[in-house]
Design a protein around this motif. Structure first.
Motif, PDB file in Angstrom:
ATOM      1  N   ARG A  93       0.869  -1.105  -0.043  1.00  0.00           N
ATOM      2  CA  ARG A  93       0.089   0.076  -0.039  1.00  0.00           C
ATOM      3  C   ARG A  93       0.895   1.194  -0.151  1.00  0.00           C
ATOM      4  O   ARG A  93       1.721   1.212   0.701  1.00  0.00           O
ATOM      5  CB  ARG A  93      -0.946   0.108   1.207  1.00  0.00           C
ATOM      6  CG  ARG A  93      -1.721  -1.309   1.311  1.00  0.00           C
ATOM      7  CD  ARG A  93      -3.079  -1.021   0.333  1.00  0.00           C
ATOM      8  NE  ARG A  93      -3.862  -2.009   0.828  1.00  0.00           N
ATOM      9  CZ  ARG A  93      -4.576  -2.549  -0.350  1.00  0.00           C
ATOM     10  NH1 ARG A  93      -4.501  -2.232  -1.607  1.00  0.00           N
ATOM     11  NH2 ARG A  93      -5.486  -3.394  -0.229  1.00  0.00           N
ATOM     12  N   GLN A  94       0.614   2.098  -0.769  1.00  0.00           N
ATOM     13  CA  GLN A  94       1.255   3.275  -0.727  1.00  0.00           C
ATOM     14  C   GLN A  94       0.506   4.500   0.023  1.00  0.00           C
ATOM     15  O   GLN A  94      -0.561   4.708  -0.131  1.00  0.00           O
ATOM     16  CB  GLN A  94       1.302   3.904  -2.380  1.00  0.00           C
ATOM     17  CG  GLN A  94       2.257   5.182  -2.654  1.00  0.00           C
ATOM     18  CD  GLN A  94       3.584   4.916  -2.103  1.00  0.00           C
ATOM     19  OE1 GLN A  94       4.180   3.893  -2.756  1.00  0.00           O
ATOM     20  NE2 GLN A  94       4.501   5.903  -1.215  1.00  0.00           N
ATOM     21  N   PRO A  95       0.907   5.083   1.063  1.00  0.00           N
ATOM     22  CA  PRO A  95       0.242   5.924   1.797  1.00  0.00           C
ATOM     23  C   PRO A  95       0.104   7.256   1.194  1.00  0.00           C
ATOM     24  O   PRO A  95       0.818   7.447   0.174  1.00  0.00           O
ATOM     25  CB  PRO A  95       1.161   6.123   3.147  1.00  0.00           C
ATOM     26  CG  PRO A  95       2.150   4.894   2.917  1.00  0.00           C
ATOM     27  CD  PRO A  95       2.422   4.471   1.601  1.00  0.00           C
ATOM     28  N   LYS A  96      -1.010   7.775   1.645  1.00  0.00           N
ATOM     29  CA  LYS A  96      -1.215   9.265   0.709  1.00  0.00           C
ATOM     30  C   LYS A  96      -0.423  10.371   1.111  1.00  0.00           C
ATOM     31  O   LYS A  96      -0.248  10.996   0.250  1.00  0.00           O
ATOM     32  CB  LYS A  96      -2.764   9.720   1.087  1.00  0.00           C
ATOM     33  CG  LYS A  96      -3.859   8.883   0.793  1.00  0.00           C
ATOM     34  CD  LYS A  96      -5.193   9.419   1.170  1.00  0.00           C
ATOM     35  CE  LYS A  96      -6.144   8.059   0.744  1.00  0.00           C
ATOM     36  NZ  LYS A  96      -7.537   8.565   1.405  1.00  0.00           N
ATOM     37  N   GLU A  97       0.362  10.346   2.295  1.00  0.00           N
ATOM     38  CA  GLU A  97       1.160  11.254   2.671  1.00  0.00           C
ATOM     39  C   GLU A  97       2.610  11.144   1.605  1.00  0.00           C
ATOM     40  O   GLU A  97       3.037  10.110   1.420  1.00  0.00           O
ATOM     41  CB  GLU A  97       1.398  11.431   4.080  1.00  0.00           C
ATOM     42  CG  GLU A  97       0.426  11.472   4.967  1.00  0.00           C
ATOM     43  CD  GLU A  97      -0.050  10.090   5.264  1.00  0.00           C
ATOM     44  OE1 GLU A  97       0.556   8.988   5.252  1.00  0.00           O
ATOM     45  OE2 GLU A  97      -1.401  10.079   5.435  1.00  0.00           O
ATOM     46  N   ALA A  98       3.107  12.345   0.956  1.00  0.00           N
ATOM     47  CA  ALA A  98       4.202  12.126   0.219  1.00  0.00           C
ATOM     48  C   ALA A  98       5.487  11.841   1.118  1.00  0.00           C
ATOM     49  O   ALA A  98       5.614  12.385   2.343  1.00  0.00           O
ATOM     50  CB  ALA A  98       4.588  13.608  -0.517  1.00  0.00           C
ATOM     51  N   GLY A  99       6.174  10.955   0.896  1.00  0.00           N
ATOM     52  CA  GLY A  99       7.679  10.836   1.527  1.00  0.00           C
ATOM     53  C   GLY A  99       7.415   9.628   2.551  1.00  0.00           C
ATOM     54  O   GLY A  99       8.126   9.097   3.388  1.00  0.00           O
TER      55      GLY A  99
END
Length: 180
Positions: A93-99
């Motif tokens: 899963r790719q979190p919504k927050e950048a970085g």
């Protein structure tokens, strides 16, 4: 329990069930319960003239079963099913927050092992036993490696690597009855 079930069926005039002249309404006949070694069986409407399937009984373990509406076009009932049950699949899963980086989480799916011809055999997963489309699947002939590993909490995991796959597929069973 079976005697009580029998008596309820007789008293309520269960559709399709009529007593023969020599039957005692208080004693269940020997063929009242029919055992079947198959893990999936249809539930029939004996009240109709055609004994149509109205449901499906799927045994997921010795003391664990699913009672489902009859869905002949479901993945479970269509073509040759070799095995089935609930497993968890590790998903990226790719979190919504950048970085924030990448996160991994386990998600429960209904897994079905399909038999058949060389290009039909697969391990597939879907969201529900009556699903008609795979959420994902791996063709058996494309699997290049299978490893058994221990997860962070000591649980048994199975890791599959297959041709054309970006990374490995990790599976785990939450309970020992699901691993058997």
């Amino acid at each position: 329990f079976l005697e009580e079930l029998w008596q309820c069926m007789v008293r309520c005039g269960w559709p399709g069930r009529r007593l023969a002249e020599d039957e005692d309404p208080e004693v269940a006949p020997r063929d009242f319960v029919v055992t079947d070694p198959e893990p999936v069986m249809p539930l029939l409407d004996l009240g109709s003239e055609r004994e149509a399937a109205k449901g499906t009984l799927a045994f997921l373990g010795q003391d664990f079963f699913a009672l489902l509406p009859h869905a002949p076009s479901s993945l479970l009932l269509s073509s040759e099913t070799v095995g089935f049950g609930f497993l968890e699949l590790q998903l990226r899963r790719q979190p919504k927050e950048a970085g924030a980086g990448v996160c991994w989480q386990w998600q429960k799916f209904f897994f079905i092992a399909k038999g058949g011809g060389y290009h039909e055999r697969c391990l597939g997963w879907c969201l529900h036993p009556n699903s008609e489309k795979w959420t994902g699947h791996i063709l058996v002939h494309k699997i290049t490696q299978v490893r058994s590993v221990r997860g962070k909490s000591g649980e048994a995991c199975l890791v599959l690597q297959s041709e054309g796959q970006l990374g490995p597929t990790a599976l785990k069973a939450r309970h020992s009855r699901e691993r058997d």
